[in-house]
Scaffold this motif. Sequence first.
Motif, PDB file in Angstrom:
ATOM      1  N   ASP A   1      -4.475  30.099  -8.319  1.00 34.24           N
ATOM      2  CA  ASP A   1      -5.832  29.986  -8.841  1.00 34.24           C
ATOM      3  C   ASP A   1      -6.442  31.376  -9.058  1.00 34.24           C
ATOM      4  O   ASP A   1      -7.443  31.730  -8.455  1.00 34.24           O
ATOM      5  CB  ASP A   1      -6.665  29.161  -7.843  1.00 34.24           C
ATOM      6  CG  ASP A   1      -8.056  28.852  -8.364  1.00 34.24           C
ATOM      7  OD1 ASP A   1      -8.287  29.005  -9.568  1.00 34.24           O
ATOM      8  OD2 ASP A   1      -8.906  28.455  -7.541  1.00 34.24           O
TER       9      ASP A   1
ATOM     10  N   ASP B   1      -2.740  27.250   3.507  1.00 38.26           N
ATOM     11  CA  ASP B   1      -2.918  28.087   4.697  1.00 38.26           C
ATOM     12  C   ASP B   1      -2.342  27.480   5.970  1.00 38.26           C
ATOM     13  O   ASP B   1      -2.594  27.961   7.058  1.00 38.26           O
ATOM     14  CB  ASP B   1      -4.407  28.393   4.894  1.00 38.26           C
ATOM     15  CG  ASP B   1      -5.241  27.114   5.002  1.00 38.26           C
ATOM     16  OD1 ASP B   1      -4.650  26.010   4.913  1.00 38.26           O
ATOM     17  OD2 ASP B   1      -6.455  27.222   5.166  1.00 38.26           O
TER      18      ASP B   1
ATOM     19  N   SER C   1     -10.880  32.031   5.245  1.00 36.13           N
ATOM     20  CA  SER C   1     -11.309  30.902   4.420  1.00 36.13           C
ATOM     21  C   SER C   1     -11.853  31.418   3.095  1.00 36.13           C
ATOM     22  O   SER C   1     -12.521  32.429   3.041  1.00 36.13           O
ATOM     23  CB  SER C   1     -12.382  30.102   5.150  1.00 36.13           C
ATOM     24  OG  SER C   1     -12.918  29.139   4.270  1.00 36.13           O
ATOM     25  N   LYS C   2     -11.528  30.681   2.034  1.00 36.47           N
ATOM     26  CA  LYS C   2     -11.961  31.103   0.700  1.00 36.47           C
ATOM     27  C   LYS C   2     -13.325  30.527   0.362  1.00 36.47           C
ATOM     28  O   LYS C   2     -13.815  30.676  -0.740  1.00 36.47           O
ATOM     29  CB  LYS C   2     -10.925  30.671  -0.346  1.00 36.47           C
ATOM     30  CG  LYS C   2      -9.511  31.200  -0.065  1.00 36.47           C
ATOM     31  CD  LYS C   2      -9.477  32.723  -0.036  1.00 36.47           C
ATOM     32  CE  LYS C   2      -8.121  33.290   0.316  1.00 36.47           C
ATOM     33  NZ  LYS C   2      -7.711  33.077   1.701  1.00 36.47           N
TER      34      LYS C   2
HETATM   35  N1  UDP Z   1      -8.268  27.692  -2.860  1.00 36.93           N
HETATM   36  C1  UDP Z   1      -8.087  27.800  -4.238  1.00 36.93           C
HETATM   37  N2  UDP Z   1      -9.113  28.278  -5.009  1.00 36.93           N
HETATM   38  C2  UDP Z   1     -10.314  28.643  -4.483  1.00 36.93           C
HETATM   39  C3  UDP Z   1     -10.489  28.493  -3.083  1.00 36.93           C
HETATM   40  C4  UDP Z   1      -9.460  28.015  -2.305  1.00 36.93           C
HETATM   41  O1  UDP Z   1      -7.023  27.480  -4.760  1.00 36.93           O
HETATM   42  O2  UDP Z   1     -11.178  29.057  -5.224  1.00 36.93           O
HETATM   43  C5  UDP Z   1      -7.160  27.178  -2.024  1.00 36.93           C
HETATM   44  C6  UDP Z   1      -6.775  28.064  -0.877  1.00 36.93           C
HETATM   45  O3  UDP Z   1      -5.826  29.045  -1.251  1.00 36.93           O
HETATM   46  C7  UDP Z   1      -6.191  27.067   0.100  1.00 36.93           C
HETATM   47  C8  UDP Z   1      -7.026  25.832  -0.141  1.00 36.93           C
HETATM   48  O4  UDP Z   1      -7.578  25.987  -1.444  1.00 36.93           O
HETATM   49  O5  UDP Z   1      -4.849  26.756  -0.183  1.00 36.93           O
HETATM   50  C9  UDP Z   1      -8.110  25.640   0.903  1.00 36.93           C
HETATM   51  O6  UDP Z   1      -8.880  26.810   1.001  1.00 36.93           O
HETATM   52  P1  UDP Z   1      -9.389  27.370   2.406  1.00 36.93           P
HETATM   53  O7  UDP Z   1      -8.309  27.264   3.432  1.00 36.93           O
HETATM   54  O8  UDP Z   1      -9.948  28.718   2.177  1.00 36.93           O
HETATM   55  O9  UDP Z   1     -10.562  26.354   2.730  1.00 36.93           O
HETATM   56  P2  UDP Z   1     -10.998  25.833   4.168  1.00 36.93           P
HETATM   57  O10 UDP Z   1      -9.764  25.435   4.924  1.00 36.93           O
HETATM   58  O11 UDP Z   1     -11.722  26.959   4.823  1.00 36.93           O
HETATM   59  O12 UDP Z   1     -11.875  24.674   3.841  1.00 36.93           O
END
Ligand code: UDP
Length: 331
Positions: free
Chosen positions: A43, A97, A205-206
């Motif tokens: 992405d 992740d 986290s993203k």
């Molecule tokens: N991700 C993505 N694009 C974005 C944000 C996140 O493809 O703009 C992906 C990220 O690489 C991961 C998944 O979505 O594989 C979940 O993201 P993250 O772990 O940061 O979210 P959280 O677990 O904190 O909700």
Amino acid sequence: MNATLSVVIPIFNEEGGLQSLFDRLYPVLDQLGRKYEVIFVDDGSSDRSVAVLRGQFAKRPDTTRVVVLARNVGQHMAIMAGFAQTRGDYVITLDADLQNPPEEIGKIVAAMDEGADYVGTVRKDRHDAYWRKAASRLMNRFREQTTQIRITDQGCMLRGYDREIVDAINSCVEISTFVPALGYTFARNPVEIEVVHAERTVGTSKYSLYRLIRLNFDLMTGFSVVPLQLFSMAGVIIALLSLVGVVLLAIRRLVVGPEAEGLFTLFAIAFFLIGVLLMGVGVVGEYVGRIYEQVRQRPRYTIAALLEQEESQPHDVPAPRTAERTSGAGG
Ligand code: UDP
Ligand code: MG
């Protein structure tokens, strides 16, 4: 014939964790003994993620496909881009992740073999920041009351969708969406299972607070107009109460005579109502903005590169040729 699997994984700047993802994911899938493909959707990463994905494609071209998006479009749109490429009977989504253990994929497949067309998951012991868990609980409850969508844990992305649901999702052209909720609206036999959840060990986290708020607005506006109705309802109630106030004050004026006290009470009431009004305008704006994005009909994502093995023709000698196609806009 066993159903075939497509695993879709969105990736945004995950270079550090990808190798351990491969090390755990592929053995799990090999053990299931089914035909499978893993579709990684980059992405718009700005780190070495694409290079690492290319390396994995070179190692396992038979079971790996990589979609490289031209720019960052967000996790849910990235998953949509991946869905458009899937060929399997069951499509499973997973975070990169390792917060969703790949070892749980077997459970999803088993549930789908038993007839579920949509497998939702509930994180048994969620490992995220306290404020996120609290906010999720609140949003989950609000969503339950304002939409027809019955998912216990909307945030868990480890999910299974069967071919019919994915085809239905692929026919949608919406820009701001929430994949688990969208899939649910097409499900005929949805089930939920419990899965383990792990802490993020590599990378961060993203989702910033801002992106989380936006995502939740996507979910709310995309699946319900109840927020709008709440404001029209509040308007009706406030107008009725005010009418009662006007009548009472008019009578008081006739009985007691003119008065000019209570200025600050008036201020307090006025400010409160202005606040409600601004919130209402904001909610309308959230809908209008999304409608505006949608009516422009710009491509939702652009594919910069697609790494996949060329499919062999029925009578061809299966040659390990690979194709790197550069194709244009999607959906
Ligand atoms: N991700 C993505 N694009 C974005 C944000 C996140 O493809 O703009 C992906 C990220 O690489 C991961 C998944 O979505 O594989 C979940 O993201 P993250 O772990 O940061 O979210 P959280 O677990 O904190 O909700
Ligand atoms: Mg995560």
